[in-house]
Design a protein around this motif. Structure first.
Motif, mmCIF file in Angstrom:
data_model
loop_
_atom_site.group_PDB
_atom_site.id
_atom_site.type_symbol
_atom_site.label_atom_id
_atom_site.label_comp_id
_atom_site.label_asym_id
_atom_site.label_seq_id
_atom_site.Cartn_x
_atom_site.Cartn_y
_atom_site.Cartn_z
ATOM 1 N N GLU A 180 -8.225 7.092 4.505
ATOM 2 C CA GLU A 180 -8.064 6.268 3.307
ATOM 3 C C GLU A 180 -7.697 7.120 2.099
ATOM 4 O O GLU A 180 -6.841 6.752 1.293
ATOM 5 C CB GLU A 180 -9.330 5.466 3.026
ATOM 6 N N ARG B 297 -4.559 7.581 12.540
ATOM 7 C CA ARG B 297 -5.648 7.864 11.611
ATOM 8 C C ARG B 297 -6.176 9.280 11.774
ATOM 9 O O ARG B 297 -6.473 9.952 10.786
ATOM 10 C CB ARG B 297 -6.748 6.822 11.771
ATOM 11 N N GLY C 293 -8.575 -1.650 3.405
ATOM 12 C CA GLY C 293 -9.521 -0.556 3.612
ATOM 13 C C GLY C 293 -10.694 -0.873 4.512
ATOM 14 O O GLY C 293 -11.445 0.030 4.893
ATOM 15 N N GLY D 153 -2.202 2.455 -1.919
ATOM 16 C CA GLY D 153 -3.128 2.510 -0.788
ATOM 17 C C GLY D 153 -3.937 1.234 -0.651
ATOM 18 O O GLY D 153 -3.426 0.121 -0.837
ATOM 19 N N THR D 154 -5.220 1.408 -0.365
ATOM 20 C CA THR D 154 -6.073 0.246 -0.120
ATOM 21 C C THR D 154 -6.484 -0.473 -1.394
ATOM 22 O O THR D 154 -7.190 -1.483 -1.328
ATOM 23 C CB THR D 154 -7.326 0.665 0.663
ATOM 24 N N ASP E 221 0.821 -1.221 0.000
ATOM 25 C CA ASP E 221 0.000 0.000 0.000
ATOM 26 C C ASP E 221 0.848 1.261 0.000
ATOM 27 O O ASP E 221 0.348 2.342 -0.354
ATOM 28 C CB ASP E 221 -0.950 0.009 1.199
ATOM 29 N N GLN F 38 -4.139 7.835 2.094
ATOM 30 C CA GLN F 38 -3.314 6.703 1.674
ATOM 31 C C GLN F 38 -3.161 6.622 0.159
ATOM 32 O O GLN F 38 -2.276 5.922 -0.328
ATOM 33 C CB GLN F 38 -3.897 5.389 2.206
#
Length: 283
Positions: free
Chosen positions: A182, A236, A163, A192-193, A134, A185
């Motif tokens: 997210e 987060r 995710g 990312g996810t 990711d 990311q």
């Protein structure tokens, strides 16, 4: 094409906090390892028991991936530990040498994988990583698949986030804060996810056989859960604020509430991850 090192080196203390959650999740990886071993036996039936398996660990971090995986791979092993972070690489090498492991450190990024494979030929090889895909760009994931297919080397990509995050009890700010995280990311074309899906597709496009298995974290009341949850929540909230400054007040309120839930041992979390096994087809 070369790529710059990430502007956010992964913190060693975070890797230590997540290690027990990773170890529990990776019990679901064992069938993939069994399939990998069968692949080696089919590909090289005459390989002797004394011939080492050569494992390239991308983004070796503090060495947790090697520590877990080495116990589940057969015979003697030589580990090529590759990381762009000198401090983390030194930790990984020190840990390996405490275990009397055969290790070769390589201070480099994933774009050097082709060179590393050329320098370390073997009849049984594996490229692995943990919690790395990711953090790569979409282009890097595709190039990784091309290098693996070109060299005929299997891959085991472990513990890539997908995710899926479920917090219990729910909170009305979960969706905006976790959604902003997210989105963060995926900044600057990072996988990312989407990384699991991208890796699956890229390996298949290169003609490899692919299997994906879920390896989620289940964070409940384990002895290690509280410090992991606190860091998970704080990271987060910080990333959400960085990505969406307009969420600052809400993210801070969410974090305060969630830390109280955590302190009261009321918070449970399921965090989606997946492992990807890619095998060259045997003719």
């Amino acid at each position: 094409m070369t790529h710059p090192a990430p502007d956010r080196p992964v913190a060693g203390d975070w890797l230590a906090l997540r290690a027990p959650a990773d170890a529990e999740a990776r019990e679901d990886t064992l069938p993939l390892i069994e399939r990998l071993v069968r692949h080696w036996a089919q590909l090289s039936p005459g390989v002797g028991e004394d011939d080492p398996v050569v494992v390239v660990d991308l983004g070796a971090g503090t060495g947790a991936n090697r520590e877990w995986l080495a116990a589940h791979l057969p015979g003697p092993q030589r580990w090529i530990l590759l990381d762009h972070d000198r401090d983390l690489l030194e930790q990984a090498v020190a840990s390996a040498r405490e275990d009397a492991a055969d290790v070769v450190p390589v201070l480099a990024g994933v774009e050097q994988l082709g060179r590393v494979l050329e320098e370390h030929p073997a009849r049984r090889r594996l490229v692995t990583c943990s919690a790395l895909l990711d953090l790569l760009s979409r282009e890097q994931v595709q190039e990784l698949a091309r290098v693996l297919a070109r060299n005929g080397v299997p891959a085991l990509f472990a513990l890539t986030v997908d995710g899926e995050v479920h917090l219990d009890p729910p909170h009305h700010l979960d969706a905006p804060v976790l959604g902003a995280f997210e989105d963060h990311q995926h900044r600057e074309e990072l996988a990312g996810t989407d990384a699991v899906r991208l890796a699956d597709a890229a390996l298949r496009e290169e003609g490899m056989d692919v299997e994906v298995v879920p390896t989620p974290w289940w964070v409940n009341d384990q002895p290690w859960s509280q410090p992991l949850l606190r860091r998970f929540l704080a990271d987060r909230a910080d990333a959400a604020v960085e990505h969406r400054p307009d969420l600052t007040a809400e993210a801070h309120a969410w974090l305060r509430t969630r830390l109280v839930d955590c302190a009261r041992h009321k918070l449970r979390a399921t965090v989606g991850h997946a492992d990807v096994l890619g095998l060259p087809r045997v003719s």
